[in-house]
Design a protein around this motif. Structure first.
Motif, PDB file in Angstrom:
ATOM      1  N   UNK A  63     -46.680  -3.375   3.159  1.00 50.31           N
ATOM      2  CA  UNK A  63     -45.523  -3.421   4.045  1.00 50.31           C
ATOM      3  C   UNK A  63     -44.402  -4.156   3.325  1.00 50.31           C
ATOM      4  N   UNK A  64     -43.192  -3.818   3.629  1.00 47.32           N
ATOM      5  CA  UNK A  64     -42.074  -4.463   2.955  1.00 47.32           C
ATOM      6  C   UNK A  64     -40.805  -4.407   3.776  1.00 47.32           C
ATOM      7  N   UNK A  65     -39.934  -5.339   3.485  1.00 45.40           N
ATOM      8  CA  UNK A  65     -38.603  -5.382   4.087  1.00 45.40           C
ATOM      9  C   UNK A  65     -37.611  -5.485   2.941  1.00 45.40           C
ATOM     10  N   UNK A  66     -36.628  -4.595   2.934  1.00 43.93           N
ATOM     11  CA  UNK A  66     -35.585  -4.621   1.921  1.00 43.93           C
ATOM     12  C   UNK A  66     -34.244  -4.522   2.635  1.00 43.93           C
ATOM     13  N   UNK A  67     -33.352  -5.438   2.330  1.00 44.72           N
ATOM     14  CA  UNK A  67     -32.015  -5.405   2.914  1.00 44.72           C
ATOM     15  C   UNK A  67     -31.014  -5.354   1.772  1.00 44.72           C
ATOM     16  N   UNK A  68     -30.165  -4.319   1.792  1.00 41.10           N
ATOM     17  CA  UNK A  68     -29.131  -4.170   0.769  1.00 41.10           C
ATOM     18  C   UNK A  68     -27.768  -4.243   1.452  1.00 41.10           C
ATOM     19  N   UNK A  69     -26.792  -4.785   0.723  1.00 36.82           N
ATOM     20  CA  UNK A  69     -25.439  -4.847   1.287  1.00 36.82           C
ATOM     21  C   UNK A  69     -24.724  -3.517   1.059  1.00 36.82           C
ATOM     22  N   UNK A  70     -23.484  -3.429   1.461  1.00 34.95           N
ATOM     23  CA  UNK A  70     -22.737  -2.166   1.365  1.00 34.95           C
ATOM     24  C   UNK A  70     -22.483  -1.721  -0.075  1.00 34.95           C
ATOM     25  N   UNK A  71     -22.585  -2.638  -1.019  1.00 35.03           N
ATOM     26  CA  UNK A  71     -22.414  -2.296  -2.431  1.00 35.03           C
ATOM     27  C   UNK A  71     -23.743  -1.880  -3.073  1.00 35.03           C
ATOM     28  N   UNK A  72     -24.820  -1.930  -2.288  1.00 33.77           N
ATOM     29  CA  UNK A  72     -26.130  -1.532  -2.803  1.00 33.77           C
ATOM     30  C   UNK A  72     -26.894  -2.657  -3.462  1.00 33.77           C
ATOM     31  N   UNK A  73     -26.404  -3.886  -3.350  1.00 26.93           N
ATOM     32  CA  UNK A  73     -27.095  -5.030  -3.936  1.00 26.93           C
ATOM     33  C   UNK A  73     -28.171  -5.492  -2.959  1.00 26.93           C
ATOM     34  N   UNK A  74     -29.404  -5.595  -3.446  1.00 30.94           N
ATOM     35  CA  UNK A  74     -30.510  -6.032  -2.596  1.00 30.94           C
ATOM     36  C   UNK A  74     -30.366  -7.527  -2.339  1.00 30.94           C
ATOM     37  N   UNK A  75     -30.228  -7.875  -1.082  1.00 28.10           N
ATOM     38  CA  UNK A  75     -30.044  -9.272  -0.676  1.00 28.10           C
ATOM     39  C   UNK A  75     -31.344  -9.906  -0.203  1.00 28.10           C
ATOM     40  N   UNK A  76     -32.313  -9.083   0.179  1.00 29.23           N
ATOM     41  CA  UNK A  76     -33.617  -9.583   0.595  1.00 29.23           C
ATOM     42  C   UNK A  76     -34.675  -8.566   0.221  1.00 29.23           C
ATOM     43  N   UNK A  77     -35.718  -9.031  -0.405  1.00 31.14           N
ATOM     44  CA  UNK A  77     -36.844  -8.189  -0.780  1.00 31.14           C
ATOM     45  C   UNK A  77     -38.115  -8.958  -0.437  1.00 31.14           C
ATOM     46  N   UNK A  78     -38.955  -8.361   0.381  1.00 33.30           N
ATOM     47  CA  UNK A  78     -40.190  -9.020   0.795  1.00 33.30           C
ATOM     48  C   UNK A  78     -41.305  -7.989   0.880  1.00 33.30           C
ATOM     49  N   UNK A  79     -42.394  -8.224   0.163  1.00 36.07           N
ATOM     50  CA  UNK A  79     -43.587  -7.394   0.287  1.00 36.07           C
ATOM     51  C   UNK A  79     -44.791  -8.309   0.404  1.00 36.07           C
ATOM     52  N   UNK A  80     -45.790  -7.830   1.099  1.00 33.66           N
ATOM     53  CA  UNK A  80     -46.996  -8.620   1.310  1.00 33.66           C
ATOM     54  C   UNK A  80     -48.178  -7.677   1.511  1.00 33.66           C
ATOM     55  N   UNK A  81     -49.188  -7.776   0.647  1.00 32.24           N
ATOM     56  CA  UNK A  81     -50.363  -6.908   0.801  1.00 32.24           C
ATOM     57  C   UNK A  81     -51.128  -7.151   2.105  1.00 32.24           C
ATOM     58  N   UNK A  82     -51.112  -8.380   2.610  1.00 31.94           N
ATOM     59  CA  UNK A  82     -51.831  -8.715   3.839  1.00 31.94           C
ATOM     60  C   UNK A  82     -50.941  -8.378   5.035  1.00 31.94           C
ATOM     61  N   UNK A  83     -51.292  -7.328   5.762  1.00 25.57           N
ATOM     62  CA  UNK A  83     -50.441  -6.867   6.860  1.00 25.57           C
ATOM     63  C   UNK A  83     -50.312  -7.889   7.980  1.00 25.57           C
ATOM     64  N   UNK A  84     -51.191  -8.886   8.008  1.00 25.18           N
ATOM     65  CA  UNK A  84     -51.095  -9.905   9.060  1.00 25.18           C
ATOM     66  C   UNK A  84     -50.017 -10.946   8.765  1.00 25.18           C
ATOM     67  N   UNK A  85     -49.576 -11.019   7.524  1.00 26.62           N
ATOM     68  CA  UNK A  85     -48.502 -11.945   7.152  1.00 26.62           C
ATOM     69  C   UNK A  85     -47.186 -11.202   7.243  1.00 26.62           C
TER      70      UNK A  85
END
Length: 77
Positions: free
Chosen positions: A42-64
């Motif tokens: 599972x992952x969360x990725x947030x990019x701004x309007x210029x396409x720069x990734x401002x947040x990247x989060x992945x975690x193999x344990x779906x409970x976290x």
């Protein structure tokens, strides 16, 4: 190109080991994930309007999970 090519390139998908694949009901796994060949983190990725990734989060344990406050803070920065 496999369906999980983008996830593999980003390092958030990986090929399922054969010994594990034998233990899973393949039809259910395929129905849920769209492929019986890959696991996905599972992952969360947030990019701004210029396409720069401002947040990247992945975690193999779906409970976290990422704290919702962290997402909100990223969106308001």
């Amino acid at each position: 190109m496999p369906k999980a090519a983008f996830g593999l390139k980003c390092g958030i998908s990986y090929r399922m080991p054969d010994d594990l694949a034998e233990t899973l009901p393949c039809d259910q796994f395929h129905q849920r994930h769209g492929s019986a060949d890959f696991f996905r983190h599972s992952g969360v990725f947030i990019a701004d309007r210029q396409g720069i990734v401002r947040l990247s989060y992945t975690e193999p344990d779906y409970e976290k999970r990422l704290e919702p406050q962290t997402i909100l803070e990223t969106l308001t920065d």
